[in-house]
Design an enzyme around this catalytic site. Structure first.
Site, PDB file in Angstrom:
ATOM      1  N   HIS A  65       0.832  -1.213   0.000  1.00  0.00           N
ATOM      2  CA  HIS A  65       0.000   0.000   0.000  1.00  0.00           C
ATOM      3  C   HIS A  65       0.863   1.257   0.000  1.00  0.00           C
ATOM      4  O   HIS A  65       1.280   1.743   1.052  1.00  0.00           O
ATOM      5  CB  HIS A  65      -0.933  -0.007   1.221  1.00  0.00           C
ATOM      6  N   HIS A  67       1.424   5.172  -2.143  1.00  0.00           N
ATOM      7  CA  HIS A  67       0.974   6.167  -3.134  1.00  0.00           C
ATOM      8  C   HIS A  67       2.213   6.832  -3.715  1.00  0.00           C
ATOM      9  O   HIS A  67       2.947   7.505  -2.995  1.00  0.00           O
ATOM     10  CB  HIS A  67       0.071   7.212  -2.471  1.00  0.00           C
ATOM     11  N   LEU A  68       2.453   6.624  -5.018  1.00  0.00           N
ATOM     12  CA  LEU A  68       3.633   7.219  -5.651  1.00  0.00           C
ATOM     13  C   LEU A  68       3.290   8.447  -6.486  1.00  0.00           C
ATOM     14  O   LEU A  68       4.176   9.109  -7.012  1.00  0.00           O
ATOM     15  CB  LEU A  68       4.397   6.187  -6.499  1.00  0.00           C
ATOM     16  N   ARG A  69       1.985   8.733  -6.622  1.00  0.00           N
ATOM     17  CA  ARG A  69       1.493  10.024  -7.155  1.00  0.00           C
ATOM     18  C   ARG A  69       1.750  10.269  -8.637  1.00  0.00           C
ATOM     19  O   ARG A  69       1.325  11.296  -9.158  1.00  0.00           O
ATOM     20  CB  ARG A  69       2.082  11.206  -6.366  1.00  0.00           C
ATOM     21  N   ASP A 157      -8.652   2.830  -3.608  1.00  0.00           N
ATOM     22  CA  ASP A 157      -8.136   3.378  -2.350  1.00  0.00           C
ATOM     23  C   ASP A 157      -8.041   4.901  -2.397  1.00  0.00           C
ATOM     24  O   ASP A 157      -7.540   5.477  -3.354  1.00  0.00           O
ATOM     25  CB  ASP A 157      -6.750   2.809  -2.044  1.00  0.00           C
ATOM     26  N   HIS A 237      -5.639  -0.586   5.316  1.00  0.00           N
ATOM     27  CA  HIS A 237      -5.517   0.248   6.534  1.00  0.00           C
ATOM     28  C   HIS A 237      -6.614   0.084   7.595  1.00  0.00           C
ATOM     29  O   HIS A 237      -7.331   1.024   7.915  1.00  0.00           O
ATOM     30  CB  HIS A 237      -5.349   1.725   6.176  1.00  0.00           C
ATOM     31  N   ASP A 310       1.026   2.611   3.717  1.00  0.00           N
ATOM     32  CA  ASP A 310       0.107   3.654   3.229  1.00  0.00           C
ATOM     33  C   ASP A 310       0.857   4.980   3.068  1.00  0.00           C
ATOM     34  O   ASP A 310       0.369   6.035   3.468  1.00  0.00           O
ATOM     35  CB  ASP A 310      -1.128   3.807   4.128  1.00  0.00           C
ATOM     36  N   HIS A 314       2.349  14.377   0.764  1.00  0.00           N
ATOM     37  CA  HIS A 314       1.732  15.658   0.381  1.00  0.00           C
ATOM     38  C   HIS A 314       2.784  16.740   0.613  1.00  0.00           C
ATOM     39  O   HIS A 314       3.592  16.630   1.543  1.00  0.00           O
ATOM     40  CB  HIS A 314       0.501  15.955   1.242  1.00  0.00           C
ATOM     41  N   PHE A 328      -5.521  14.477   3.865  1.00  0.00           N
ATOM     42  CA  PHE A 328      -5.215  13.312   4.701  1.00  0.00           C
ATOM     43  C   PHE A 328      -3.980  12.612   4.149  1.00  0.00           C
ATOM     44  O   PHE A 328      -3.861  12.447   2.935  1.00  0.00           O
ATOM     45  CB  PHE A 328      -6.372  12.303   4.642  1.00  0.00           C
TER      46      PHE A 328
HETATM   47  C1  NCD Z   1      -4.364   8.655   0.950  1.00  0.00           C
HETATM   48  C2  NCD Z   1      -3.826   9.571  -0.118  1.00  0.00           C
HETATM   49  O1  NCD Z   1      -3.396  10.682   0.221  1.00  0.00           O
HETATM   50  O2  NCD Z   1      -3.795   9.175  -1.294  1.00  0.00           O
HETATM   51  N1  NCD Z   1      -4.467   9.354   2.188  1.00  0.00           N
HETATM   52  C3  NCD Z   1      -4.475   8.805   3.413  1.00  0.00           C
HETATM   53  O3  NCD Z   1      -4.655   9.545   4.383  1.00  0.00           O
HETATM   54  N2  NCD Z   1      -4.299   7.522   3.602  1.00  0.00           N
HETATM   55  C4  NCD Z   1      -5.676   8.148   0.463  1.00  0.00           C
HETATM   56  C5  NCD Z   1      -6.505   7.460   1.450  1.00  0.00           C
HETATM   57  O4  NCD Z   1      -6.263   6.268   1.728  1.00  0.00           O
HETATM   58  O5  NCD Z   1      -7.434   8.083   1.944  1.00  0.00           O
END
Ligand code: NCD
Length: 431
Positions: A65, A67-69, A157, A237, A310, A314, A328
């Site tokens: 899990h 996120h590489l954006r 997700d 998560h 996860d 940001h 988030f």
């Molecule tokens: C995730 C995201 O920023 O892509 N953020 C997070 O707080 N886990 C997406 C998500 O799972 O809500």
């Protein structure tokens, strides 16, 4: 040939935890055992020898899990910077989520992510494809085609699938691919505009809370749907006790359900959330202490199958605003292992063996990745880990483009000092 001597090798897939040597050749584990004799090795043991005394050697972590954006949000992270962050954190295989811009919902985009991963040539990067087109929760993607292009699972997700019939169909169709459907369990009506877990801490801050049921209600629905369809479900998560009840019931019934927990939900609680620091804002929100304890017990007893970071980077600008307005998410790839070691393994709340089992063997097995073990013949994706290496988490030291971690400024103890992928040394930590 690479010959690693006197390491404390942990490889749960082989039931190994003890001092031994590991020999690597041609990018794969050649052999491992206590006191390997040079005479028994090819070339009579002509090798690059590393003495690993006092350190652990384990399979590279497998993070299901992340996120590489990329594409679309490269100011937060891209596949190259995220890959560097991964190997610094001991992660050698990862699955990256589909909530990019555009969403990973076509064969071309699945292939794009995989290709960018290969070009970065650090960790092994596997794409997750979306369950629904544009992650709008309305129409299923072409799952068989996406899996044929290399998707390892399906997930919206970042958003819960609100329509139960869409989720039922997804579980049904995903069976054709053998890939799990990964559920971001969040009922949007229950979650409302909440920004942290609903409870005494949210009340004290005067912030709108998300009830734990926002997650558990949808988890229960999805577990029941997995039972009815015979589909393969993975809960992302997990953060609440009610979710564990659904998970345990599904497993007891023999349904194909698994779950992950993130380090921050095992280490921090809603009482730790400072009103002035949105690096503590994450979805699902940090749990109550009671839920946190239940998550830890479930990880230890195996009800929760695996650990995953996860990693949700940001930018500083996005986070530098009132708590209610910040996005988030926490950057986590580089701190996950060190934080787990510092706050759980060192104080005896989690064994090192279970940590590696949950963060390497289990995810590799669930998502069918060639990783997660040091069995002879396996790819030599390995981490040399120094349990006494201390380092303070700083924005400057991180390879990730974003440093939105609640551990910023904290000194953690226990870090990877070398990471190999396919037998190549791709990261070495220096003081
Ligand atoms: C995730 C995201 O920023 O892509 N953020 C997070 O707080 N886990 C997406 C998500 O799972 O809500």
């Amino acid at each position: 040939m690479l010959w690693l001597k006197n390491a404390h090798v942990i490889d749960p897939a082989q039931g190994i935890s003890g001092i031994m040597d590991v020999a690597v050749q041609g990018g794969r584990v050649l052999t491992l055992g206590q006191g390997i004799a040079a005479a028994g090795l090819p070339d009579g043991g002509e090798a690059e020898v590393t003495d690993c005394a006092g350190k652990y050697l384990f399979p590279g972590l497998v993070d299901a899990h992340v996120h590489l954006r990329e594409p679309g949000q490269e100011e937060k992270e891209d596949i190259s910077s995220g890959s560097r962050a991964a190997v610094r954190g001991g992660v050698t295989s990862l699955i990256c989520m589909a909530n990019t811009s555009p969403v990973i919902d076509s064969q071309a985009l699945v292939a794009f992510v995989a290709e960018r991963g290969r070009r970065a040539a650090l960790a092994r990067i596997y794409p997750m494809a979306a369950v629904t087109k544009g992650m709008r929760g309305e129409e299923l993607t072409e799952m068989a085609e996406l899996a044929a292009s290399g998707a390892k699972g399906f997930s919206d997700d970042g958003r819960g699938i609100q329509n139960g019939e869409i989720m039922r169909l997804a579980l049904e169709y995903a069976k054709l691919t053998g890939c799990p459907v990964v559920s971001h369990c969040e009922d949007e009506f229950l979650a409302g505009k909440g920004v942290m877990r609903r409870g005494p801490a949210s009340a004290a801050h005067g912030l709108t809370g998300v009830p734990a049921a926002a997650e558990s209600v949808m988890a229960a629905r999805d577990v029941l749907l997995a039972g009815e369809t015979g589909g393969r479900l993975h809960l992302a998560h997990v953060s609440a006790k009610g979710t564990l009840a659904a998970l345990r019931a599904g497993k007891a019934a023999g349904w194909d359900v698994t779950a992950e927990v993130n380090p921050h939900h095992l280490i921090l609680t809603d009482e730790d959330v400072p009103l002035t620091n949105s690096d503590f804002k994450v979805n699902p929100p940090l749990p109550s202490a009671e839920d946190r304890d239940a998550l830890l017990a479930a990880l230890a007893d195996g009800a929760i199958d695996m650990l995953a970071s996860d990693h949700a980077p940001h930018t500083w600008e996005e986070k530098a605003c009132p708590f209610e307005e910040a996005p988030f998410g926490m950057a986590a790839l580089e701190t996950a292992l060190a934080a787990l070691w510092t706050y759980l393994v060192r104080p005896g709340k989690l064994t090192a063996e279970r940590l590696i089992d949950a963060y390497a063997r289990r995810p590799a097995e669930r998502f069918a990745l060639a990783a997660g073990t040091l069995k002879p013949g396996a790819p030599a994706d390995m981490v040399l880990f120094d349990p006494d290496w201390e380092e303070t988490v700083t924005a400057e030291s991180m390879a990730s483009k974003s440093a939105n971690t609640p551990f910023l400024g904290r000194k953690l103890r226990g870090y990877p000092v070398k990471t190999w992928v396919g037998g190549h040394l791709i990261f070495e930590r220096r003081a």
